[in-house]
Scaffold this motif. Structure first.
Motif, short mmCIF file in Angstrom:
data_model
loop_
_atom_site.label_atom_id
_atom_site.label_comp_id
_atom_site.label_asym_id
_atom_site.label_seq_id
_atom_site.Cartn_x
_atom_site.Cartn_y
_atom_site.Cartn_z
N GLN A 1 6.46 -6.52 -5.72
CA GLN A 1 6.33 -7.83 -5.07
C GLN A 1 5.76 -7.53 -3.55
O GLN A 1 5.18 -8.29 -2.89
N ALA A 2 6.09 -6.38 -2.95
CA ALA A 2 5.93 -5.81 -1.61
C ALA A 2 4.45 -5.52 -1.46
O ALA A 2 3.97 -5.16 -0.35
N GLY A 3 3.77 -5.26 -2.80
CA GLY A 3 2.57 -4.73 -2.77
C GLY A 3 2.40 -3.42 -2.74
O GLY A 3 1.40 -2.50 -2.37
N GLY A 4 3.63 -2.54 -3.06
CA GLY A 4 3.61 -1.14 -3.10
C GLY A 4 3.12 -0.78 -4.57
O GLY A 4 3.10 -1.28 -5.54
N LYS A 5 2.89 0.84 -4.58
CA LYS A 5 2.73 1.32 -5.97
C LYS A 5 3.65 2.45 -6.22
O LYS A 5 4.09 3.11 -5.43
N VAL A 6 4.31 2.12 -7.41
CA VAL A 6 5.44 2.98 -7.84
C VAL A 6 4.69 4.23 -8.36
O VAL A 6 3.93 4.19 -9.33
N VAL A 7 4.92 5.41 -7.97
CA VAL A 7 4.15 6.65 -8.44
C VAL A 7 5.13 7.39 -9.46
O VAL A 7 4.79 8.24 -10.05
N GLY A 8 6.23 7.06 -9.39
CA GLY A 8 7.17 7.66 -10.49
C GLY A 8 8.57 7.24 -10.26
O GLY A 8 9.03 6.57 -9.44
N GLY B 1 0.65 -1.14 0.08
CA GLY B 1 0.10 -0.06 -0.07
C GLY B 1 0.94 1.21 -0.03
O GLY B 1 0.32 2.33 -0.08
N GLU B 2 2.05 1.25 0.07
CA GLU B 2 2.93 2.42 0.18
C GLU B 2 3.33 3.06 -1.40
O GLU B 2 3.13 2.05 -2.32
N ASN B 3 3.11 4.17 -1.33
CA ASN B 3 3.61 4.96 -2.54
C ASN B 3 4.93 5.15 -2.70
O ASN B 3 5.40 6.06 -1.76
N VAL B 4 5.58 4.65 -3.51
CA VAL B 4 6.98 4.88 -3.62
C VAL B 4 7.40 5.42 -4.85
O VAL B 4 6.94 5.49 -5.99
N LEU B 5 8.60 6.39 -4.64
CA LEU B 5 9.44 7.06 -5.78
C LEU B 5 10.70 6.34 -5.92
O LEU B 5 11.19 6.19 -4.95
N ILE B 6 10.76 5.96 -7.17
CA ILE B 6 12.00 5.49 -7.36
C ILE B 6 13.20 6.38 -7.92
O ILE B 6 12.80 7.19 -8.80
N VAL B 7 14.39 6.55 -7.53
CA VAL B 7 15.37 7.30 -7.74
C VAL B 7 16.57 6.90 -8.02
O VAL B 7 17.20 5.84 -7.47
N ASP B 8 17.36 7.25 -9.05
CA ASP B 8 18.67 6.51 -9.52
C ASP B 8 19.39 7.80 -10.12
O ASP B 8 18.97 8.84 -10.41
#
Ligand code: 5GP
Length: 191
Positions: free
Chosen positions: A142-149, A117-124
């Motif tokens: 896999q963890a059930g999170g949502k990639v917001v960007g 359920g977490e909203n996750v921002l991927i940064v690199d």
């Protein structure tokens, strides 16, 4: 992001294989001022979205991931390329092909640091063929999170990473886009 373009023009080196070396301010020596400015800019771009966590990959994503998370007031977690001896917890794993080292790494993140359920921002630091970003998205999901960007300092727009990520439905926001590294010269995509 003009400041980052100027740093790349002043300090970047083009290596064989279409590699941009920016180890004087991001990939080995880290310039805090530029890095903090990048974190601020990423937060500004994603100010329309609620973000619960920043996820990145060791080593070069950590600095920019940290400043972004600090600016957002959330935690940052990074994917490890090699399983540490002290990583006895259950982990999520994804395979990531390294563009610069030409090897496949098993990226892992301990299950206790990601929540459904977490909203996750991927940064690199860089986006080239999209393998690192796709691997991190896979782990978050896999963890059930949502990639917001997904935000990167530098996108090499002549490679197909952004197309793959957009096709998979992700929002991609690089701070600068490079059109070409031909003949040792950095050319940016015009804004
Ligand atoms: P991708 O997985 O998108 O093919 O490549 C992104 C990863 O490879 C980033 O995590 C970055 O560390 C590395 N990378 C790709 N291209 C470059 C480059 O031109 N310069 C540097 N320093 N790293 C790169």
């Amino acid at each position: 992001m003009e400041l980052l373009k100027q740093k790349i023009i002043a300090e970047g080196e083009v290596l064989p294989g279409d590699i941009l070396k920016i180890d004087s301010f991001l990939n080995q020596q880290i310039d805090p001022e530029t890095t903090y400015a990048m974190g601020k800019e990423i937060c500004r771009i994603f100010s329309d979205v609620k973000i619960d966590k920043v996820v990145t990959i060791e080593a070069s994503g950590i600095a920019i991931g940290l400043v972004t998370a600090h600016e957002l007031g959330v935690k940052m977690v990074f994917g490890r390329k090699n399983k540490s001896n002290v990583m006895v917890d259950d982990v999520y794993v994804a395979d990531v092909y390294s563009y610069t080292k030409q090897v496949t790494n098993h990226i892992s993140i301990s299950k206790k640091f990601l929540e459904a359920g977490e909203n996750v921002l991927i940064v690199d630091d860089f986006l080239a063929n999209g393998s690192a970003a796709l691997g991190l998205c896979n782990i978050v999901e896999q963890a059930g999170g949502k990639v917001v960007g997904i935000s990167v300092a530098v996108e090499k727009a002549f490679q197909d990473g952004e197309a793959k990520l957009v096709e998979a439905g992700y929002r991609v926001e690089p701070l600068v886009r490079i059109k070409s590294l031909k003949d040792g010269k950095v050319t940016f995509v015009e804004d």
